[in-house]
Write a protein that holds these residues in place. Structure first.
Motif, short mmCIF file in Angstrom:
data_model
loop_
_atom_site.label_atom_id
_atom_site.label_comp_id
_atom_site.label_asym_id
_atom_site.label_seq_id
_atom_site.Cartn_x
_atom_site.Cartn_y
_atom_site.Cartn_z
N HIS A 236 2.85 -8.99 -2.96
CA HIS A 236 3.22 -7.64 -2.47
C HIS A 236 3.32 -6.79 -3.77
O HIS A 236 2.97 -5.62 -3.49
N GLU A 237 3.80 -7.16 -4.68
CA GLU A 237 3.89 -6.27 -6.06
C GLU A 237 2.67 -5.86 -6.62
O GLU A 237 2.28 -4.72 -6.92
N ALA A 238 1.45 -6.77 -6.44
CA ALA A 238 0.40 -6.44 -6.59
C ALA A 238 -0.74 -5.59 -5.76
O ALA A 238 -1.75 -4.98 -6.39
N LEU A 239 -0.15 -5.35 -4.74
CA LEU A 239 -0.95 -4.63 -3.61
C LEU A 239 -1.36 -3.10 -4.31
O LEU A 239 -2.40 -2.80 -3.94
N HIS A 241 -2.24 -2.18 -7.26
CA HIS A 241 -3.08 -2.35 -8.04
C HIS A 241 -4.34 -2.52 -7.61
O HIS A 241 -5.42 -1.97 -7.84
N TRP A 242 -4.28 -3.77 -6.78
CA TRP A 242 -5.82 -4.07 -5.86
C TRP A 242 -6.01 -2.77 -5.24
O TRP A 242 -7.28 -2.79 -4.84
N ARG A 243 -5.48 -2.31 -4.32
CA ARG A 243 -5.87 -1.07 -3.82
C ARG A 243 -6.65 0.15 -4.64
O ARG A 243 -7.70 0.48 -4.40
N ASP A 244 -5.94 0.09 -5.72
CA ASP A 244 -6.58 1.10 -6.67
C ASP A 244 -7.94 0.52 -7.04
O ASP A 244 -9.00 1.24 -7.29
N VAL A 245 -8.05 -0.87 -7.53
CA VAL A 245 -9.28 -1.44 -7.95
C VAL A 245 -10.28 -1.60 -7.00
O VAL A 245 -11.41 -1.03 -6.91
N VAL A 246 -9.79 -2.13 -5.71
CA VAL A 246 -10.87 -2.51 -4.79
C VAL A 246 -11.28 -1.22 -3.79
O VAL A 246 -12.45 -1.03 -3.43
N GLU A 247 -10.34 -0.39 -3.61
CA GLU A 247 -10.59 0.76 -2.78
C GLU A 247 -11.00 2.01 -3.44
O GLU A 247 -11.08 3.07 -2.89
N GLY A 248 -11.29 1.78 -4.81
CA GLY A 248 -11.80 2.95 -5.52
C GLY A 248 -10.56 4.19 -5.71
O GLY A 248 -11.07 5.27 -5.57
N ARG A 249 -9.57 4.00 -5.55
CA ARG A 249 -8.41 4.96 -5.79
C ARG A 249 -8.10 5.27 -7.16
O ARG A 249 -7.39 6.50 -7.29
N ARG A 250 -8.56 4.81 -8.27
CA ARG A 250 -8.46 5.16 -9.49
C ARG A 250 -9.59 6.36 -9.59
O ARG A 250 -10.46 6.30 -9.37
#
Length: 250
Positions: A236-239, A241-250
């Motif tokens: 849950h703590e990494a969710l 980060h992975w949303r930023d990376v995988v879903e292109g939110r960065r």
């Protein structure tokens, strides 16, 4: 009350007999256990062949599969009524830290939990069944204690590790978290009579995170360890980060 009891050491294991005997008087007990020792099978279900079931002389129904198979078959057609509690054990050896991911004992209890039934896995810390009678008394005490004040609402899953001591039933109990182990020891290579190289899985590693509050620390201090478990493996703590990376939110 109906209690389903399974294990991973097989239907003839002394720990199973001790747990069944300890639960007498609490309700109707059904025993469904593997035909062979199935230690280390984790949550495996047998999907590549049919399973057989027979009634053994000790009254257990015996399944030609894994501990999870036993509970799964019991809950999906073998038992005429749904149990109120699923118990597993008493295992011949500890199930602490990372061991719980591999444990057939824990898996049998977890299968009941996945079906929405409260469940407890019991293990003795050392192999050999020393002072099994005392461990069985601990199991009875824990069951009576948690049934008198269950968490609310929904199913729960406990992992109990009991020191091999004659006074185990008089030891204090500690609610703990899982510790961590070092990586397993190297595989053991041997040559069979045909000249082929064979491999045995090496021993489990020593505890690398066994500080205060862990199951390792509790049993080392001569206490009974009781660890509440859950199935959610989500980080849950990494969710974020992975949303930023995988879903292109960065």
């Amino acid at each position: 009350m109906r209690i389903l009891i399974a294990n991973d050491d097989g239907y003839l294991a002394p720990g199973l007999a001790a747990l069944v005997e300890a639960m007498q008087g609490l309700g109707e007990v059904d025993v469904i256990a593997p035909e062979q020792n199935a230690s280390g099978t984790s949550n495996a279900l047998t999907l590549n062949r049919p399973l057989t079931v027979f009634r053994a002389g000790n009254g257990a129904q015996v399944v030609s599969g894994t501990p999870s198979d036993c509970v799964h078959v019991a809950l999906t057609g073998l038992l005429p009524q749904r149990p109120d509690l699923v118990l597993s054990g008493i295992n011949n050896g500890a199930n602490m830290g990372d061991d719980t991911l591999y444990s057939g004992t824990v898996a049998a209890a977890m299968e009941g939990y996945l079906f929405g039934i409260p469940a407890i896995a019991f293990s003795q810390v050392q192999k050999g069944w020393a002072h099994l009678d005392a461990a069985a008394r601990v199991a009875r005490q824990v069951v009576e204690q948690v049934l008198a004040a269950p968490p609310a609402p929904g199913p729960w899953l406990l992992n109990v590790n009991i020191p091999n001591r004659a006074d185990a039933d008089r030891l204090a109990r500690r609610v703990t978290r899982l510790g961590r182990r070092h990586a397993s020891e190297p595989v053991i290579r041997q040559v069979n009579p045909r000249g082929e190289t064979i491999y045995w899985i090496g021993p489990a590693g020593d505890a690398r995170e066994g500080g205060e509050g862990t199951d390792f620390h509790a049993v080392a201090a001569g206490l009974v360890s009781v660890t509440p478990l859950q199935v959610d493996l989500t980080d849950h703590e990494a969710l974020p980060h992975w949303r930023d990376v995988v879903e292109g939110r960065r």
